[in-house]
Design an enzyme around this catalytic site. Structure first.
Site, PDB file in Angstrom:
ATOM      1  N   GLY A  35       0.807  -1.229   0.000  1.00  0.00           N
ATOM      2  CA  GLY A  35       0.000   0.000   0.000  1.00  0.00           C
ATOM      3  C   GLY A  35       0.835   1.271   0.000  1.00  0.00           C
ATOM      4  N   GLU A  36       2.135   1.164   0.281  1.00  0.00           N
ATOM      5  CA  GLU A  36       2.979   2.374   0.222  1.00  0.00           C
ATOM      6  C   GLU A  36       3.022   2.883  -1.206  1.00  0.00           C
ATOM      7  OE1 GLU A  36       6.894   1.752   1.738  1.00  0.00           O
ATOM      8  OE2 GLU A  36       6.193   1.206   3.738  1.00  0.00           O
ATOM      9  N   ARG A  93     -12.241  20.208  10.302  1.00  0.00           N
ATOM     10  CA  ARG A  93     -13.147  20.333  11.452  1.00  0.00           C
ATOM     11  C   ARG A  93     -12.416  20.096  12.773  1.00  0.00           C
ATOM     12  NH1 ARG A  93     -17.930  16.622   9.199  1.00  0.00           N
ATOM     13  NH2 ARG A  93     -16.118  15.654   8.205  1.00  0.00           N
ATOM     14  N   GLN A  94     -11.145  19.669  12.681  1.00  0.00           N
ATOM     15  CA  GLN A  94     -10.346  19.481  13.911  1.00  0.00           C
ATOM     16  C   GLN A  94      -9.329  20.608  13.988  1.00  0.00           C
ATOM     17  OE1 GLN A  94      -9.159  15.402  14.865  1.00  0.00           O
ATOM     18  NE2 GLN A  94     -10.129  14.796  12.947  1.00  0.00           N
ATOM     19  N   HIS A 127     -14.539  25.381   6.757  1.00  0.00           N
ATOM     20  CA  HIS A 127     -15.522  25.286   7.833  1.00  0.00           C
ATOM     21  C   HIS A 127     -15.568  26.568   8.679  1.00  0.00           C
ATOM     22  CE1 HIS A 127     -18.043  23.134  10.481  1.00  0.00           C
ATOM     23  NE2 HIS A 127     -17.240  23.291  11.505  1.00  0.00           N
ATOM     24  N   LYS A 191     -28.021  23.326  16.069  1.00  0.00           N
ATOM     25  CA  LYS A 191     -27.954  21.902  16.427  1.00  0.00           C
ATOM     26  C   LYS A 191     -26.853  21.693  17.458  1.00  0.00           C
ATOM     27  CE  LYS A 191     -24.691  20.463  12.890  1.00  0.00           C
ATOM     28  NZ  LYS A 191     -24.432  20.106  11.538  1.00  0.00           N
ATOM     29  N   THR A 223     -22.236  12.591   6.656  1.00  0.00           N
ATOM     30  CA  THR A 223     -23.179  11.471   6.799  1.00  0.00           C
ATOM     31  C   THR A 223     -24.554  11.825   6.222  1.00  0.00           C
ATOM     32  OG1 THR A 223     -23.969  12.235   8.946  1.00  0.00           O
ATOM     33  CG2 THR A 223     -22.084  10.724   8.943  1.00  0.00           C
ATOM     34  N   THR A 226     -27.202  15.961   9.107  1.00  0.00           N
ATOM     35  CA  THR A 226     -27.497  17.381   9.344  1.00  0.00           C
ATOM     36  C   THR A 226     -28.563  17.855   8.362  1.00  0.00           C
ATOM     37  OG1 THR A 226     -25.266  17.817  10.138  1.00  0.00           O
ATOM     38  CG2 THR A 226     -26.486  19.720   9.306  1.00  0.00           C
TER      39      THR A 226
HETATM   40  C1  R5P Z   1     -20.725  21.025  10.469  1.00  0.00           C
HETATM   41  O1  R5P Z   1     -20.844  21.802  11.334  1.00  0.00           O
HETATM   42  C2  R5P Z   1     -20.731  21.238   8.991  1.00  0.00           C
HETATM   43  O2  R5P Z   1     -21.022  22.541   8.587  1.00  0.00           O
HETATM   44  C3  R5P Z   1     -21.698  20.268   8.353  1.00  0.00           C
HETATM   45  O3  R5P Z   1     -23.017  20.672   8.652  1.00  0.00           O
HETATM   46  C4  R5P Z   1     -21.472  18.892   8.881  1.00  0.00           C
HETATM   47  O4  R5P Z   1     -20.126  18.570   8.888  1.00  0.00           O
HETATM   48  C5  R5P Z   1     -22.237  17.876   8.083  1.00  0.00           C
HETATM   49  O5  R5P Z   1     -22.058  16.625   8.666  1.00  0.00           O
HETATM   50  P1  R5P Z   1     -23.100  15.457   8.492  1.00  0.00           P
HETATM   51  O6  R5P Z   1     -23.469  15.400   7.028  1.00  0.00           O
HETATM   52  O7  R5P Z   1     -22.367  14.243   8.953  1.00  0.00           O
HETATM   53  O8  R5P Z   1     -24.281  15.741   9.343  1.00  0.00           O
END
Ligand code: R5P
Length: 299
Positions: A35-36, A93-94, A127, A191, A223, A226
């Protein structure tokens, strides 16, 4: 300028190179049995300004590693500068410590990019606007919002719509696109996520959507939860229909199925990530950001 592409989004790289009147420069990406990867630049780059296009989409670690090694190969081959176009900047996001004991993973990525020789970078719809501050070399923040606004103008009557941010973090983005559309009204879903599992605990709606077509605008769909939960809330609160514009089609797990079977009418996403055939679904439409990326590289 010479343009190189990793394996994650060659379609977009070809389009960007085409808009610049260039061809992609050849690079050999050989995968060993374990895999390298071995990268070899197959063109003379001494004294050249080079660009590597690579999205840190699924699988992010593998795509980042490929990018790191490509930058290193270009530097060692004598490139004058190596810019990166990372249309989807994975790990964004991190960008800070949420809970004691965590790493700041985005900073690790930024440090490696700098260490291997990235001179500057470009990324779409980050983000948070503070993300470029994590980098010690310039990271230019580009956005698909202008092409989304153009499409909204074309497909909808502005007096019939309300823009919606599906979380508080998206307020800045929703205000920007509202302004581009002549101050169309907007609403926000708030949320709360469980920090350990990432699951959405509860949500609320701030703003009036009754009798309107709701257009959710967000940076990414991972996913899909949201979007689906926001849409349910909007319909419960009187929105007539729900559409989605989201820049990055991350499409983790079986999100494509979830989105196709949701009550959302249509999803417009950008081609910052190459959507594999198994994740394409009838309600999905992909809009290209190639022009915007090429213009930024030309500037
Ligand atoms: C998060 O705050 C971003 O703006 C997106 O709303 C989020 O990352 C979407 O993630 P998921 O589709 O898993 O809900």
């Amino acid at each position: 300028m010479k343009i190189f592409s990793g394996n994650s989004n060659k379609k977009l790289a070809l389009k960007i190179a085409g808009k610049l009147g260039l061809e992609l420069s050849p690079v050999e990406i050989f995968v060993f049995p374990d895999g390298e990867k071995r990268i070899r630049i197959q063109e003379r780059v001494v004294g050249e300004d080079c660009v590597v296009i690579q999205s840190a989409s699924i699988p992010p670690d593998e795509n980042y590693m490929e990018l790191f090694i490509m930058i290193d190969a270009l530097r060692r081959s004598g490139a004058k500068s190596v810019k990166t176009m990372i249309p989807y900047l994975g790990y964004q996001r991190q960008d800070h410590v949420f809970r004691e004991g965590e790493a700041v993973s985005l900073e690790v990525i930024a440090e490696i990019l700098k260490a291997v020789g990235m001179s500057e970078g470009y990324a779409f719809d980050l983000h948070s606007p503070k993300i470029p501050d994590v980098f010690s070399v310039p990271l230019h923040h580009l956005s698909a919002l202008p092409i989304f606004a153009e499409r909204i103008r074309k497909d909808f009557k502005l007096e019939e719509i309300v823009l919606v941010s599906p979380d508080m973090g998206g307020i800045r983005r929703i205000k920007q696109i509202s302004e581009m559309l002549g101050n169309v009204p907007f609403a926000t879903v708030t949320k709360n996520r469980d920090l350990a599992s990432g699951e959405i605990n509860d949500s609320d709606l701030d703003g009036d959507v009754r009798g309107k077509i709701a257009i959710i605008v967000d940076d990414m769909i991972s996913t899909g939860k949201t979007m689906v939960e926001a849409a349910e809330m909007l319909l419960e609160n009187g929105a007539t229909k729900v559409f989605v514009f989201a820049t990055h089609p991350v499409f983790a797990r079986d999100s494509a199925k979830l989105l196709q079977h949701s009550r959302i009418e249509r999803f417009f996403v950008a081609d910052t990530i190459d959507v594999p055939a198994y994740n394409l679904f009838p309600k999905l439409e992909i809009i290209s950001i190639a022009n915007l990326a090429a213009d930024a590289l030309k500037a």
